[in-house]
Design an enzyme around this catalytic site. Structure first.
Site, PDB file in Angstrom:
ATOM      1  N   LYS A  83     -11.121  10.757 -11.520  1.00 51.67           N
ATOM      2  CA  LYS A  83     -10.868   9.421 -10.985  1.00 51.67           C
ATOM      3  C   LYS A  83      -9.441   8.919 -11.252  1.00 51.67           C
ATOM      4  O   LYS A  83      -8.894   8.163 -10.454  1.00 51.67           O
ATOM      5  CB  LYS A  83     -11.886   8.422 -11.554  1.00 51.67           C
ATOM      6  CG  LYS A  83     -13.275   8.611 -10.972  1.00 51.67           C
ATOM      7  CD  LYS A  83     -14.303   7.800 -11.709  1.00 51.67           C
ATOM      8  CE  LYS A  83     -14.590   6.522 -11.002  1.00 51.67           C
ATOM      9  NZ  LYS A  83     -15.872   5.909 -11.429  1.00 51.67           N
TER      10      LYS A  83
ATOM     11  N   ASP B  97     -15.641   0.408  -7.682  1.00 55.40           N
ATOM     12  CA  ASP B  97     -16.580   0.222  -8.803  1.00 55.40           C
ATOM     13  C   ASP B  97     -16.770  -1.262  -9.137  1.00 55.40           C
ATOM     14  O   ASP B  97     -17.888  -1.714  -9.387  1.00 55.40           O
ATOM     15  CB  ASP B  97     -16.087   0.958 -10.055  1.00 55.40           C
ATOM     16  CG  ASP B  97     -16.335   2.455  -9.965  1.00 55.40           C
ATOM     17  OD1 ASP B  97     -17.254   2.869  -9.237  1.00 55.40           O
ATOM     18  OD2 ASP B  97     -15.600   3.207 -10.640  1.00 55.40           O
TER      19      ASP B  97
END
Ligand code: ATR
Length: 275
Positions: free
Chosen positions: A68, A105
């Protein structure tokens, strides 16, 4: 021969990821001809995989651990929120070959919180966060955007909490991990972003004696769905929101961009992913 549009989730390991189930369910539900698969990719193959995927019909991808953060260096365009968080979880492969990177997120966390606690008022008081990892970063950005007046952090490794405060500024304050229950006194929102409480991990032990029953309590752990921490908060009278919703909602923006349909996160979606 025209290829069907493809997307997938890039990570290592990847077999545990629920994203293929989620996106395949949505593709099926909306009758979209497309495919979504798990892509196991080691760090040394990340760049070449990103170069190869568009040629194989991929229009985008989700990115999970451990890529990520490192994936940002291969992106041509990065959203402000992904830059601030320092990580991306959603990629779009543009037709001109460029890679667009976003981080959904925090969006997923907020959408889940609003769905699970419709009366939640961000401005009603501080948010107390346990943990200072990648998930905490994304959640802090989303909470600050929503207008939460103060964010209080407790993390086992205090230096990581200090680093977050340095990045996010005056709205963030820190409480020692051993005194973490102190931050619950005025909290309107409480979030566990650590892996404590996960099946097989250590239990998450914190006294909720000072917590107001009006607080909304969430956990990003979703195995089990009802963590001991959420069960204790519910017993105190708090509204609780489990961690599965964040995972499901973070997938929404990517699916919409890739396949042109904004998908629903509802009971049927939860059931499909848990099946
Ligand atoms: P994520 O991206 O999911 O946030 P991470 O970046 O590895 O994952 O962060 C994990 C968080 O869980 C960290 O805040 C970590 O605390 P440290 O910074 O001290 O490592 C926290 N965590 C993990 N195991 C823990 C434990 N046994 N006790 C307390 N905190 C723990």
């Amino acid at each position: 021969m025209t290829q069907i549009p493809r997307a997938g989730v890039i990570g290592n390991p990847i077999s545990h990821s629920l994203s293929p189930k989620l996106h395949s369910y949505w593709l099926n539900r909306y009758g979209i001809e497309g495919a979504y698969t798990a892509l196991q990719v080691t760090e040394d193959k990340l760049e070449s995989t990103l170069c190869d995927l568009p040629g194989k019909g991929f229009i985008g991808a989700n990115v999970t651990l451990p890529h990520k953060v490192s994936v940002l260096q291969f992106a041509d365009q990065v959203t402000d929120r992904a830059t601030l968080i320092g990580a991306a979880n959603t990629l779009i492969f543009k037709q001109d070959g460029r890679i667009f990177a976003d981080n959904t997120d925090g969006y997923g966390f907020m959408a889940s919180l609003r769905q699970g606690a419709p009366d939640w008022d961000p401005k009603a008081g501080p948010a107390a966060i346990f943990g200072a990892g990648g998930a905490a970063r994304a959640i802090i950005v989303a909470l600050a955007d929503a207008g939460v007046p103060e964010i209080i952090l407790a993390n086992r490794t205090r230096a990581k909490a200090e680093a977050l405060r340095a990045d996010f500024g005056a709205r963030v304050s820190i409480v020692d991990w051993v005194q973490a229950d102190k931050m619950l006194e005025d909290a309107n929102t409480v979030i566990n972003t650590t892996s404590l409480g996960m099946t097989g991990a250590q239990e998450f032990k914190v006294s909720l004696d000072t917590l107001s029953p009006k607080a909304v309590v969430t956990d990003i752990v979703y195995t089990p769905l009802q963590t001991p921490f959420l069960i204790a908060a519910a017993e105190r009278g708090c509204t609780t929101v489990d961690g599965l919703g964040m995972l499901l909602h973070q997938g929404v923006p990517g699916f919409e961009r890739w396949f042109g349909q904004r998908p629903e996160v509802d009971e049927a979606t939860r059931a499909a992913v848990l099946a």
